[in-house]
Each structure stands twice: as structure tokens, then as C-alpha cells.
Motif scaffolding. Structure first.
Motif, PDB file in Angstrom:
ATOM      1  N   ASP A   1     157.611  47.229  -5.830  1.00  0.00           N
ATOM      2  CA  ASP A   1     156.427  46.582  -6.401  1.00  0.00           C
ATOM      3  C   ASP A   1     155.495  47.644  -6.988  1.00  0.00           C
ATOM      4  N   GLU A   2     155.615  47.867  -8.270  1.00  0.00           N
ATOM      5  CA  GLU A   2     154.791  48.857  -8.955  1.00  0.00           C
ATOM      6  C   GLU A   2     154.067  48.199 -10.125  1.00  0.00           C
ATOM      7  N   PHE A   3     153.308  49.002 -10.851  1.00  0.00           N
ATOM      8  CA  PHE A   3     152.629  48.549 -12.059  1.00  0.00           C
ATOM      9  C   PHE A   3     153.524  48.828 -13.263  1.00  0.00           C
ATOM     10  N   PRO A   4     153.356  48.064 -14.342  1.00  0.00           N
ATOM     11  CA  PRO A   4     152.434  46.936 -14.509  1.00  0.00           C
ATOM     12  C   PRO A   4     153.041  45.642 -13.974  1.00  0.00           C
ATOM     13  N   VAL A   5     152.238  44.569 -14.025  1.00  0.00           N
ATOM     14  CA  VAL A   5     152.690  43.248 -13.590  1.00  0.00           C
ATOM     15  C   VAL A   5     152.493  42.274 -14.749  1.00  0.00           C
ATOM     16  N   ILE A   6     153.472  41.402 -14.959  1.00  0.00           N
ATOM     17  CA  ILE A   6     153.335  40.357 -15.980  1.00  0.00           C
ATOM     18  C   ILE A   6     152.525  39.237 -15.345  1.00  0.00           C
ATOM     19  N   ALA A   7     151.200  39.353 -15.463  1.00  0.00           N
ATOM     20  CA  ALA A   7     150.292  38.435 -14.784  1.00  0.00           C
ATOM     21  C   ALA A   7     148.907  38.557 -15.406  1.00  0.00           C
ATOM     22  N   LYS A   8     148.029  37.641 -15.036  1.00  0.00           N
ATOM     23  CA  LYS A   8     146.638  37.711 -15.481  1.00  0.00           C
ATOM     24  C   LYS A   8     146.009  39.017 -14.994  1.00  0.00           C
ATOM     25  N   GLY A   9     145.124  39.562 -15.824  1.00  0.00           N
ATOM     26  CA  GLY A   9     144.361  40.732 -15.421  1.00  0.00           C
ATOM     27  C   GLY A   9     144.994  42.063 -15.753  1.00  0.00           C
ATOM     28  N   PHE A  10     146.243  42.049 -16.195  1.00  0.00           N
ATOM     29  CA  PHE A  10     146.920  43.299 -16.552  1.00  0.00           C
ATOM     30  C   PHE A  10     146.880  43.436 -18.071  1.00  0.00           C
ATOM     31  N   ASP A  11     145.822  44.098 -18.533  1.00  0.00           N
ATOM     32  CA  ASP A  11     145.503  44.102 -19.959  1.00  0.00           C
ATOM     33  C   ASP A  11     145.833  45.414 -20.663  1.00  0.00           C
ATOM     34  N   GLU A  12     146.293  46.421 -19.925  1.00  0.00           N
ATOM     35  CA  GLU A  12     146.696  47.664 -20.582  1.00  0.00           C
ATOM     36  C   GLU A  12     148.060  47.472 -21.235  1.00  0.00           C
ATOM     37  N   PRO A  13     148.235  47.958 -22.459  1.00  0.00           N
ATOM     38  CA  PRO A  13     149.497  47.737 -23.164  1.00  0.00           C
ATOM     39  C   PRO A  13     150.683  48.418 -22.491  1.00  0.00           C
ATOM     40  N   LEU A  14     151.844  47.808 -22.654  1.00  0.00           N
ATOM     41  CA  LEU A  14     153.079  48.409 -22.172  1.00  0.00           C
ATOM     42  C   LEU A  14     153.364  49.696 -22.945  1.00  0.00           C
ATOM     43  N   GLU A  15     154.099  50.595 -22.300  1.00  0.00           N
ATOM     44  CA  GLU A  15     154.508  51.840 -22.937  1.00  0.00           C
ATOM     45  C   GLU A  15     156.014  51.996 -22.816  1.00  0.00           C
ATOM     46  N   GLU A  16     156.597  52.662 -23.795  1.00  0.00           N
ATOM     47  CA  GLU A  16     158.024  52.940 -23.724  1.00  0.00           C
ATOM     48  C   GLU A  16     158.304  53.767 -22.479  1.00  0.00           C
ATOM     49  N   GLY A  17     159.355  53.414 -21.771  1.00  0.00           N
ATOM     50  CA  GLY A  17     159.695  54.097 -20.526  1.00  0.00           C
ATOM     51  C   GLY A  17     159.264  53.343 -19.292  1.00  0.00           C
ATOM     52  N   MET A  18     158.408  52.340 -19.444  1.00  0.00           N
ATOM     53  CA  MET A  18     158.108  51.495 -18.292  1.00  0.00           C
ATOM     54  C   MET A  18     159.334  50.655 -17.935  1.00  0.00           C
ATOM     55  N   VAL A  19     159.439  50.274 -16.680  1.00  0.00           N
ATOM     56  CA  VAL A  19     160.566  49.467 -16.201  1.00  0.00           C
ATOM     57  C   VAL A  19     160.007  48.307 -15.395  1.00  0.00           C
ATOM     58  N   LEU A  20     160.465  47.098 -15.722  1.00  0.00           N
ATOM     59  CA  LEU A  20     159.963  45.900 -15.039  1.00  0.00           C
ATOM     60  C   LEU A  20     161.114  45.009 -14.608  1.00  0.00           C
ATOM     61  N   ALA A  21     160.911  44.345 -13.469  1.00  0.00           N
ATOM     62  CA  ALA A  21     161.836  43.301 -13.014  1.00  0.00           C
ATOM     63  C   ALA A  21     161.229  41.950 -13.377  1.00  0.00           C
ATOM     64  N   LEU A  22     161.985  41.135 -14.085  1.00  0.00           N
ATOM     65  CA  LEU A  22     161.549  39.788 -14.464  1.00  0.00           C
ATOM     66  C   LEU A  22     162.254  38.792 -13.563  1.00  0.00           C
ATOM     67  N   GLU A  23     161.494  37.813 -13.011  1.00  0.00           N
ATOM     68  CA  GLU A  23     162.114  36.910 -12.038  1.00  0.00           C
ATOM     69  C   GLU A  23     161.625  35.467 -12.127  1.00  0.00           C
ATOM     70  N   PRO A  24     161.834  34.783 -13.233  1.00  0.00           N
ATOM     71  CA  PRO A  24     161.480  33.359 -13.279  1.00  0.00           C
ATOM     72  C   PRO A  24     162.412  32.529 -12.401  1.00  0.00           C
ATOM     73  N   LYS A  25     161.817  31.775 -11.479  1.00  0.00           N
ATOM     74  CA  LYS A  25     162.589  30.981 -10.520  1.00  0.00           C
ATOM     75  C   LYS A  25     161.877  29.669 -10.264  1.00  0.00           C
ATOM     76  N   LYS A  26     162.643  28.674  -9.837  1.00  0.00           N
ATOM     77  CA  LYS A  26     162.065  27.358  -9.576  1.00  0.00           C
ATOM     78  C   LYS A  26     162.761  26.731  -8.379  1.00  0.00           C
ATOM     79  N   GLY A  27     161.948  26.183  -7.475  1.00  0.00           N
ATOM     80  CA  GLY A  27     162.493  25.533  -6.301  1.00  0.00           C
ATOM     81  C   GLY A  27     162.870  24.086  -6.575  1.00  0.00           C
ATOM     82  N   ILE A  28     163.989  23.665  -6.017  1.00  0.00           N
ATOM     83  CA  ILE A  28     164.460  22.284  -6.150  1.00  0.00           C
ATOM     84  C   ILE A  28     164.686  21.726  -4.746  1.00  0.00           C
TER      85      ILE A  28
END
Length: 397
Positions: A337-364
Motif C-alpha cells: 500500500d503505497e502512493f499514489p492512490v486512485i481516489a479522491k484527494g490525490f491531485d498530484e499528477p502521475l509520473e512515468e515510473g510509478m507502479v499501481l495495482a488496479l482492483e475493481p471488484k464487486k460482491g454478489i
């Protein structure tokens, strides 16, 4: 032992940290880093000590234990032994009035012991400055994370399906999975920055157990072994034909992590309406990934993506019931769990070399948590996945 982190890498990290401090805190005097992961980032070794970084003098890594190992592992220019903070205080000379430290991490008792010999009058946080520097990975770091991604893909896309057996428990699968992970190259731990977060492997769930509430800030749930140890997997939840299998695990190589979730249909296909929801989550991941370019604003990605979703789909999206996570992805590196986060309040632009985990999920209800998670590099052409491209809901019949 061969030093793992090149001297040029350590130099670059310290230079970028000092530049960040000058920009954010022009009057800073000294930073003290107590966290061992941060110490590893700046020195290449992880010991019991404190890294002191004066504004106008050379940084010194004061090590209580093990000084010998620190010298063996690290190319950091100045590593000194200490029995207590008294030695560090005497060695550093006059003490500044203000010090920056890891306000999110340093226990009060440790701070009091430090202050006995460093009579600081003001303490300020250095957490954001360190996080911002660590968020942008160097080519050296990216190469390690790509290796972790390859290991992660092999574990979840090639090795795990053959391990699923009717009647096995979640705990049994988790226990059998761990040696496979180490065999494939996993470094053996999954490190988090969240306060008192304990994870063993990750979430290993059969059927609707992935909907069970947890204190962990993520969309998936987990019964775990019990109230005292709500991790790993449950001994009483056994795998049945027709179950959804949800496996969300961290993996790492040489200290650097990747994050990935795979889902499996065991013994029989799931209903088409479940598959439709799952494919929508995969589509969301891919749409967000295409936006992971330098200059993109994480909060804008989050807002536009969430605004584009049907209100009905948002029910149980990113968590079941009222336990919804308020993000779509998170930075990753030495911690999961590091920065940045794809969420409200994270307004600094992404930079090349950043690494993010994307995890859209939905409970059924009565089925479990569908969706996906993969780890992506930020590049000028959009996010590049380093953990494999399988869309999930892998049939295991």
C-alpha cells in the motif's frame, strides 16, 4: 553478502529526497528515519537503527544491531555503530531545534527515548516527502518488480489451478500455496504500511466467504482462522463443485511487491449474470489502465470512472454492503500500500515510473467477490501490466 542496491541508486534516492524536502519544507533542518523499510530504501540494508539526514551535512546511518551485517550488505557511505541514541547524538554534534520524522510510524515511547539525547523542540512529518520519492520507481526497481510480476503470474495462472481439490479447506489451500510461492521466487513476506496490518499470503476464499467483513481496507473479505487471527483462510470452509474461488495475494522479489487477484470457477461454470458482472470489472480495470499516463490526475481518473458507472452497478462495488473501499487502485513497491492512490484527494499528477495495482471488484450475494486485480507501470502510452493478462473466472473443471 553481495550488496543488493547499487551505490548510484542510493545516491539518486538521497538526492531526490533532499530536493523534495527543499521544495516542500524550505526551512527543514534534519530528518530522522526510524522505519526499517525506509532505511532499506535509502541505505540498502534493514537494521535496528536510525538514519539521520541533516540538511547541510552528510547523512549517517546509526546502527544498534547488526552493524556488521549493515557493512556487509550496504554501500551507503556512512554507517556508524551505536549502543543507544546517546552515541548518535554525540556523533552528530549540535542538535537542530526542529526535526522531521515519520509521524505515521514512530511510537511515542521510541520518540521519548530519542528526545532524551536529541532535545528537539518541534517535530514535523516527513511521511509525504518520503512517500513521494518512493512512488517513482527507477529502472533498477522496475526490473525487480517485473520479475515479481512474472512470479506472480506463474503462481496464480499456472500453479494454483492444479492445486484445487474438492473438499479441501481454505486454510489448506493457503498452507499448500505458500511453499509454491517461495519455490517460484516469492521473498516470503507481504509488507503493508497500514497500522497493525497483518497479512499471511492474502485472501483465500471459497464461495461467499470473500464477502465476510474484515478490518482490512480493501473490497474483498475473509473469515480467516478465527477472531484472534482473521487471516489466511478458514479451516471449516471447504471447496465444493460450483464454488467461486477468490484468491487475492501479494507477491514480492528482493523486497518489491506486486498485487494480483485471480478468480476461478471450480467444477462447474457460474451463472451468466455473474460472468457479466465480472467482465464489467475487467473492463473497468482496462479503462483505468489506459489512463495511467504521466500527467494524469488520480482523483480525476477516480471521479470520471465512478461517474460513468450505472447506479445499480455501484451497489456492492468495491466491497459488499456498507463496507466499500473508496479507491480503485493503489501504488505499490516496497510496501503493498503505497502512493499514489486512485481516489479522491490525490491531485498530484502521475509520473512515468510509478507502479499501481488496479482492483475493481464487486460482491454478489451467495456467490462471492468477482473482479480482478493486476499491477501496472505508468508509461506514456498508458498502464503496462506486469502480472499477466488472464481475465479471471478461470474454469477449473
Amino acid at each position: 553478502m553481495r550488496p543488493a542496491v547499487p551505490f548510484s541508486e542510493l545516491q539518486s534516492r538521497m538526492t531526490r529526497f533532499r530536493a523534495r524536502m527543499e521544495a516542500a519544507c524550505p526551512r527543514w533542518q534534519m530528518a530522522a528515519l526510524f522505519d526499517r523499510v525506509n532505511q532499506y530504501y535509502f541505505t540498502g540494508t534493514m537494521q535496528d537503527g536510525v538514519l539521520l539526514i541533516p540538511r547541510d551535512a552528510e547523512a549517517v546511518y546509526w546502527v544498534r544491531r547488526s552493524y556488521e551485517r549493515a557493512l556487509d550488505e550496504s554501500l551507503f557511505p556512512r554507517i556508524e555503530p551505536m549502543d543507544s541514541y546517546r552515541d548518535a547524538a554525540q556523533g552528530m554534534g549540535p542538535c537542530p531545534e526542529t526535526i522531521h520524522l515519520e509521524a505515521e510510524l514512530v511510537p511515542l515511547a521510541m520518540l521519548q527515548r530519542f528526545r532524551k539525547y536529541f532535545p528537539i523542540t518541534e517535530y514535523l512529518s516527513v511521511d509525504m516527502q518520503v512517500a513521494a520519492v518512493r512512488a517513482v520507481k527507477s529502472p533498477f526497481e522496475l526490473e525487480i518488480m517485473r520479475r515479481s510480476g512474472m512470479v506472480h503470474r506463474r503462481i496464480l495462472e499456472e500453479r494454483l489451478p492444479a492445486m484445487l481439490c474438492e473438499g479441501m479447506s481454505e486454510a489448506q489451500l493457503a498452507a499448500e500455496l505458500y511453499p509454491v510461492m517461495v519455490e517460484e521466487g516469492h521473498h516470503g513476506v507481504a509488507r503493508f504500511g497500514m497500522f497493525q496490518t497483518e497479512i499471511v499470503i492474502g485472501h483465500v476464499c471459497f464461495g461467499p466467504s470473500s464477502l465476510y467483513p474484515t478490518s482490512f481496507d480493501g473490497p474483498g473479505g475473509n473469515f480467516g482462522l478465527g477472531p484472534a487471527v482473521p487471516v489466511l483462510g478458514n479451516r471449516d470452509h471447504t471447496l465444493k463443485k460450483g464454488d467461486l474461488v477468490f484468491v487475492d495475494i501479494g507477491c514480492g522479489v528482493d523486497g518489491y511487491h506486486t498485487d494480483k487477484t485471480m478468480t476461478y470457477m471450480f467444477g462447474a461454470p457460474l451463472p451468466e449474470e455473474v460472468a457479466v458482472v465480472h467482465r464489467q470489472c475487467v473492463d473497468i480495470q482496462n479503462r483505468v489502465a489506459r489512463q495511467l499516463r504521466p500527467g494524469a490526475i488520480p482523483s480525476e481518473i477516480y471521479r470520471t470512472t465512478m461517474d460513468s458507472l450505472d447506479p445499480g452497478f455501484l451497489e456492492n462495488f468495491m466491497g459488499y454492503g456498507s463496507r466499500q473501499a473508496r479507491f480503485l487502485g493503489h501504488g505499490i513497491g516496497l510496501l503493498i500500500d503505497e502512493f499514489p492512490v486512485i481516489a479522491k484527494g490525490f491531485d498530484e499528477p502521475l509520473e512515468e515510473g510509478m507502479v499501481l495495482a488496479l482492483e475493481p471488484k464487486k460482491g454478489i450475494a451467495h456467490v462471492g467477490m468477482v473482479g480482478i486485480e493486476n499491477t501496472f507501470e505508468v508509461t506514456p502510452s498508458g498502464g503496462v501490466c506486469i502480472t499477466g493478462n488472464h481475465p479471471g473466472l478461470m474454469p477449473v473443471y
